[in-house]
Structure formats: structure tokens, C-alpha cells
Design a protein around this motif. Structure first.
Motif, short mmCIF file in Angstrom:
data_model
loop_
_atom_site.label_atom_id
_atom_site.label_comp_id
_atom_site.label_asym_id
_atom_site.label_seq_id
_atom_site.Cartn_x
_atom_site.Cartn_y
_atom_site.Cartn_z
N ARG A 259 2.21 9.17 67.51
CA ARG A 259 1.87 10.24 68.70
C ARG A 259 0.28 11.00 68.86
NH1 ARG A 259 5.64 15.32 66.47
NH2 ARG A 259 5.05 14.74 64.00
N ALA A 260 0.23 11.34 68.90
CA ALA A 260 -1.99 11.85 68.99
C ALA A 260 -2.08 13.29 69.04
CB ALA A 260 -1.91 11.42 70.30
N SER A 261 -2.65 13.90 68.47
CA SER A 261 -3.34 15.65 68.41
C SER A 261 -4.42 15.31 69.07
CB SER A 261 -3.09 16.07 67.32
OG SER A 261 -4.68 15.34 65.86
N ASN A 262 -4.55 16.11 70.17
CA ASN A 262 -5.71 16.99 70.70
C ASN A 262 -6.39 18.13 69.64
OD1 ASN A 262 -7.96 16.88 71.99
ND2 ASN A 262 -7.08 18.09 73.74
N ASN A 263 -7.54 18.18 68.52
CA ASN A 263 -8.46 18.64 67.98
C ASN A 263 -9.54 18.46 68.42
OD1 ASN A 263 -5.38 18.60 66.03
ND2 ASN A 263 -6.57 20.66 66.45
N ILE A 264 -10.54 17.67 69.51
CA ILE A 264 -11.11 17.76 70.71
C ILE A 264 -12.03 19.00 70.98
CG2 ILE A 264 -12.56 15.68 71.35
CD1 ILE A 264 -10.23 14.25 71.36
N THR A 265 -12.78 19.86 70.51
CA THR A 265 -13.59 20.48 70.61
C THR A 265 -14.14 20.86 71.85
OG1 THR A 265 -15.23 20.49 69.43
CG2 THR A 265 -13.66 21.43 68.26
N ASN A 266 -14.06 21.61 73.15
CA ASN A 266 -14.94 21.33 74.51
C ASN A 266 -14.28 20.55 75.15
OD1 ASN A 266 -17.39 23.52 74.22
ND2 ASN A 266 -17.68 22.07 72.06
N THR A 267 -12.63 20.08 75.36
CA THR A 267 -11.42 19.83 76.43
C THR A 267 -10.63 21.19 76.82
OG1 THR A 267 -10.47 18.90 74.42
CG2 THR A 267 -12.23 17.55 75.14
N SER A 268 -10.23 20.51 77.17
CA SER A 268 -8.95 21.30 78.06
C SER A 268 -7.57 21.34 77.40
CB SER A 268 -8.91 21.53 79.29
OG SER A 268 -9.35 20.24 80.29
N ALA A 269 -8.26 19.55 78.07
CA ALA A 269 -6.59 18.63 77.88
C ALA A 269 -7.32 16.61 77.80
CB ALA A 269 -5.67 18.68 78.79
N ILE A 270 -6.34 16.19 76.83
CA ILE A 270 -6.97 14.53 76.61
C ILE A 270 -5.58 13.49 77.49
CG2 ILE A 270 -8.50 15.02 74.99
CD1 ILE A 270 -6.45 13.85 73.47
N ALA A 282 0.29 8.76 77.75
CA ALA A 282 0.50 10.33 77.17
C ALA A 282 -0.11 10.80 78.04
CB ALA A 282 0.65 10.38 76.10
N GLU A 283 0.41 12.21 78.96
CA GLU A 283 -0.90 12.85 79.50
C GLU A 283 -1.25 14.41 78.95
OE1 GLU A 283 -0.96 11.63 84.03
OE2 GLU A 283 1.24 11.00 83.66
N ASP A 284 -2.19 14.80 79.78
CA ASP A 284 -2.29 15.92 79.62
C ASP A 284 -1.81 17.28 77.67
OD1 ASP A 284 -3.72 16.29 82.22
OD2 ASP A 284 -1.31 16.91 83.04
N ILE A 285 -3.09 16.65 77.34
CA ILE A 285 -2.64 17.12 76.26
C ILE A 285 -3.11 18.21 75.61
CG2 ILE A 285 -1.59 16.66 73.16
CD1 ILE A 285 -1.59 13.67 74.07
N TYR A 286 -2.85 18.70 75.34
CA TYR A 286 -4.13 20.26 76.07
C TYR A 286 -4.41 20.28 73.99
CZ TYR A 286 -2.92 20.76 79.98
OH TYR A 286 -2.61 21.47 82.00
N PHE A 287 -5.87 21.45 74.47
CA PHE A 287 -6.14 21.31 72.52
C PHE A 287 -4.93 22.12 72.06
CE2 PHE A 287 -8.87 24.00 69.80
CZ PHE A 287 -9.46 22.85 69.13
N GLY A 288 -5.33 21.33 70.84
CA GLY A 288 -4.70 22.49 69.76
C GLY A 288 -2.59 21.34 69.77
N GLU A 289 -2.47 20.72 70.61
CA GLU A 289 -0.77 20.61 70.76
C GLU A 289 -1.27 18.45 70.66
OE1 GLU A 289 0.21 22.67 74.71
OE2 GLU A 289 -0.07 20.15 74.89
N LEU A 290 -0.07 18.27 70.06
CA LEU A 290 0.51 16.95 69.84
C LEU A 290 1.51 16.51 71.02
CD1 LEU A 290 2.26 17.33 66.07
CD2 LEU A 290 -0.21 16.18 66.89
N LEU A 311 -8.72 7.74 74.12
CA LEU A 311 -8.89 8.74 74.06
C LEU A 311 -9.37 8.88 75.08
CD1 LEU A 311 -8.41 10.14 70.57
CD2 LEU A 311 -6.80 10.18 72.27
N ARG A 312 -9.15 9.54 76.58
CA ARG A 312 -9.57 10.05 77.76
C ARG A 312 -9.80 11.85 78.54
NH1 ARG A 312 -7.03 5.35 81.40
NH2 ARG A 312 -7.33 7.12 82.66
N ASP A 313 -10.83 12.06 78.54
CA ASP A 313 -10.54 13.26 79.26
C ASP A 313 -9.61 13.81 80.81
OD1 ASP A 313 -11.60 15.99 80.98
OD2 ASP A 313 -12.62 16.33 79.12
N SER A 314 -8.74 14.46 79.86
CA SER A 314 -7.96 14.52 81.65
C SER A 314 -8.53 14.94 82.40
CB SER A 314 -7.30 15.71 81.65
OG SER A 314 -6.10 15.26 80.18
N ASP A 315 -9.05 15.18 83.12
CA ASP A 315 -10.13 16.24 83.78
C ASP A 315 -11.29 14.93 84.31
OD1 ASP A 315 -8.66 18.11 84.03
OD2 ASP A 315 -10.29 19.24 82.77
#
Length: 461
Positions: A259-270, A282-290, A311-315
């Protein structure tokens, strides 16, 4: 490979004795014909907390799941046994049952608890070691036993193979129903593969290759199963009982997960990918999500499989961070993504223990506060409304590492501190924590970096 089966119909035997590692005394018998035997206590209750075995009012120690005592050299009498489940919030005893064990002369007894947490079943097992007292005893072989204590509705087949052998055109050595055991099996010293399958099929439940068995040993290989939070299928495992206790073997047929967590600031999703431009897992893991669990294919169960993760910026699809993780079979890992998308992003993976404990809950803390990357932190988890000054802090844990805390059902205040300065970094409240809960608490920066810090709570269901 050579093995020879000796069947006993009067007793069930699941034993683990190192013939070369124990001391056998031939002349311990007294004038009444009494002598000595050996006793071992084993916790194979899959969803239970630690269990303390109390024998004749003396503690034999606290055993977690898949742990056992070493063999004890004891007199040939009956022993009263009580079982105390260890709960995290209280010092009060929680004795769930009692039983007795009669130790016979020149026999090894293994007393195993297994099955349901509230009402465990017991299996008393023994092996006759009279041959050890024989001056003509030949220790050029090893003794092995095989047992099925998995929560599985059908029988299992057991295969005893030379190391690296295939199952193709092989015949099962044993077929075992629940709580069934094999007879004694004499094995030449060497390297083996042990496989448990669904009976009559080639569907492997558990497998371990390159098991080294020494001459003079006597070992047991017990199939068990347990449930992990967030994953539908049960996990199977082989537990080896031996003269020193027990060890849980890696199940080389078991899937691994990430599993991956997104706690990368200044991102909407990774997104998580296994290449720079494609192969999204895995697509569109929003900030704070697993993310959901990602199945990891293991190329060679005998060795680690190196997996490249991006880990890629979804946008923008820009690669924010890349890492390589060595995965083994039968492993669950959490990849912590941290940092700032506008500057530096970092990540680190930790293995996770998601086994459910039915008497209480588990809190899995992750230190993902990039602004405190040079700081180790500690936590206090206390009953809601209590004064934190009355409680000690936990062990400290560093940036991108984890800490597990076990608590009983209830409402709790959580305080997070700088472990060196004792400065309070953040606090939160957990309401209605239930027994069997396994909860991830990811400690994080604010969405755009820095303070105020926040905690993201994830219930694994």
C-alpha cells in the motif's frame, strides 16, 4: 530422500524434540518406578492476544501467536494449567479456562491451544523418547511430525519433498483433517521442501523450501491460518515446533501486498506505477489517503524480488519519487510518501502486521511529518479525558518509521511529542475504538507544508 512412517493409534503426536539438544537421565527413576518426562506449551490461537501459561501456580511465560516454550524436564505427575489472556490496558488477570497435563515417563508432551479466541481448543500431544535411553540408539536420522490446525473446512495433503523438487507426479505423504496429525516420520538429515495443499488438488496453501533438518532432531510442522485486517482471504502459515520453542516459517506460496500513502504536500493526488510512463498499479491517491492493496508478484520465492516503484503526480504525470523495494513472499508493506512536491519528495517502506486480535485493537502509527524529518517522536494513547501528565510516553520512532500500540475498546486521546524536547506536536481523539480494529494513524504535515500538523486515520475493514 528417505522417510519411514511409524503410526501410533493410541495418542495424537505433534512433537518437537532435539535429541541432541536435551539432557536425558536414565537413572532418574525412584524406588516407586516414577521418572521424568518433558513438557512444552504452545499458543496457536490465531486471533488471540498473548497467552500466559500458568502451571501449578507458576508462570511458564507469555506466548504470542506461533510461540512456544522450550521443553522442560519435569517429574511424571499431573500438572494444573491455567490460561491468562494478556490485555493491554489492565493489570488484572483474565483467566479464560483451565486444564491439566499428565506427563508420562520418558515422553515429551506438547500442550497446544488453538481455535477460537474466547473458547480455545486444546490438543495434548506426545512422543515416546524411550529409544534415547537405549545404548544402541542410532541418531543418524531425524524425527518429524505434521499437523493441520488451520481454520479450513476441508482436509489437506502434506508433501515431504527434497529441496527444490516439483509437485509434478508426486504423491501426498499424508492427508490430514482438522486437528489431525501424522505418525512419526524418520527422515534422513538433509534439505527438504514441505508443502500443504487442498486435499486432492494442486492448490498450494503453504509451502517452505530449503528446510534443513539435522540428524538427531525431532520437529513438527503445523499448518495454521489467521485473518488480517483489510484482506478478505485468510493467511496460511507453517509453524515449526522445536526443542527451543517455535518459529513461523515464510509461506513461499503466499501473495505479497503493497500500500502507498500520499502525504506529499502541494499535491492533489498521486499515482503508483512500476515504470516512468506506464504500468499504473494505483491511481488518484489523494492527499492523506492510503491506496488499496497492490498485489506484488514474487519471481522466485527463495529470493527477494526487486520491485521498482514510481510515485507520479496524477495531474502532470511527472515522477515525484522513485524507489526500489525488495519483496519477499508472505509480506505486507506500507510505502510512506512524504516531502513537498515543489522541492524534495522522499519515501520509505515498512512491513505491516495486520493480524486481527479479537480481544482488543491495534493502532499503527507512521511518522510522516516532513517538517520534523530530523526529529524522533513519541506518543501517548490515554483514556479520553485523562491527564496526559499522568502517563509515560511510548518508545520513540524516527521519520518514515512506524510504531504499533495495542489498546482495549473505548475512547482515547492521542498526544504526539518531540521525544527530545517533549514539545507537543499534535493531538487528536479516537472515538468508539472496537476490539478487532486495526487502525493506521499517519502523522502528517499540513496540506501545503509545515504546521499545523494533522493525523489521518484509516480503519482497515
Amino acid at each position: 530422500m528417505y522417510f519411514y512412517q511409524r503410526c501410533f493409534t493410541s495418542v495424537a503426536i505433534i512433537s518437537a524434540l532435539s535429541l541432541t539438544g536435551c539432557v536425558y537421565v536414565e537413572d532418574d527413576e525412584d524406588g516407586d518406578g516414577n521418572g521424568n518426562g518433558y513438557a512444552q506449551y504452545v499458543n496457536l490461537v490465531p486471533q488471540s492476544p498473548d497467552i500466559e501459561f500458568v502451571v501449578d501456580d507458576d508462570s511458564e511465560g507469555e506466548m504470542s501467536f506461533a510461540e512456544a516454550t522450550a521443553y522442560s524436564y519435569v517429574s511424571n505427575v499431573s500438572y494444573d494449567i491455567e490460561f491468562n489472556q494478556i490485555l493491554p490496558n489492565t493489570e488484572n488477570s483474565n483467566f479464560i479456562d483451565e486444564d491439566s497435563l499428565k506427563v508420562d515417563n520418558k515422553k515429551v508432551h506438547s500442550y497446544i491451544l488453538y481455535g477460537e479466541t474466547d473458547y480455545p481448543s486444546s490438543l495434548e500431544i506426545e512422543i515416546d523418547v524411550s529409544d534415547v535411553y537405549d545404548s544402541d540408539f542410532d541418531d543418524g536420522y531425524a524425527m518429524a511430525q505434521f499437523a493441520n490446525l488451520a481454520s479450513y473446512d476441508d482436509s489437506v495433503d502434506v508433501y515431504i519433498l527434497d529441496a527444490d523438487s516439483s509437485l509434478t507426479n508426486q504423491s501426498a505423504s499424508y492427508t490430514l483433517s482438522l486437528a489431525d496429525v501424522s505418525g512419526d516420520t524418520e527422515l534422513d538429515a538433509g534439505d527438504y521442501k514441505i508443502v500443504f495443499t487442498e486435499s486432492g488438488t494442486d492448490t498450494i496453501l503453504a509451502m517452505k523450501n530449503d528446510i534443513t533438518i539435522e540428524e538427531g532432531e525431532a520437529l513438527s510442522y503445523v499448518l495454521v491460518s489467521y485473518d488480517s485486517a483489510g484482506i478478505e482471504d485468510s493467511f496460511f502459515s507453517i509453524v515449526e515446533l522445536n526443542s527451543s520453542g517455535a518459529r513461523q516459517l515464510t509461506n513461499e506460496a503466499q501473495d505479497s501486498y503493497l500500500r502507498a500513502s500520499n502525504n506529499i504536500t502541494n499535491t492533489s493526488a498521486i499515482s503508483v506505477a512500476q515504470s516512468t510512463t506506464s504500468n499504473l498499479v494505483a491511481e488518484d491517491i489523494y492527499f492523506g489517503e492510503l491506496s488499496d492493496f497492490i498485489l506484488i508478484a514474487i519471481d522466485d520465492p527463495d529470493e527477494a524480488t526487486n520491485v521498482d516503484i514510481y510515485l507520479r503526480d496524477s495531474d502532470s504525470q511527472a515522477v515525484l519519487e522513485s524507489t526500489s523495494i525488495d519483496f519477499h513472499a508472505d509480506e505486507i508493506a506500507l510505502l510512506l510518501g512524504s516531502g513537498n512536491a515543489n522541492s524534495t519528495v522522499t519515501s520509505y517502506s515498512n512491513t505491516e502486521d495486520l493480524r486481527i486480535i479479537e480481544t482488543h485493537a491495534k493502532l499503527l502509527f507512521s511518522h510522516n511529518i516532513d517538517n520534523e524529518s530530523s526529529t524522533s517522536i513519541s506518543v501517548k494513547v490515554i483514556e479520553q479525558g485523562s491527564s496526559p501528565d499522568s502517563y509515560d510516553e511510548s518508545d520513540s520512532f524516527s521519520y518514515l518509521s512506524t510504531l504499533d500500540v495495542e489498546i482495549e475498546a473505548g475512547d482515547y486521546d492521542v498526544y504526539v511529542y518531540d521525544s527530545e524536547t517533549d514539545d507537543l506536536l499534535l493531538e487528536t481523539t479516537l472515538y468508539d475504538v472496537q476490539a478487532s480494529d486495526v487502525i493506521n494513524l499517519v502523522l502528517s504535515d499540513y496540506d501545503y507544508g509545515g504546521a499545523p500538523y494533522q493525523v489521518f486515520t484509516h480503519y482497515n475493514e
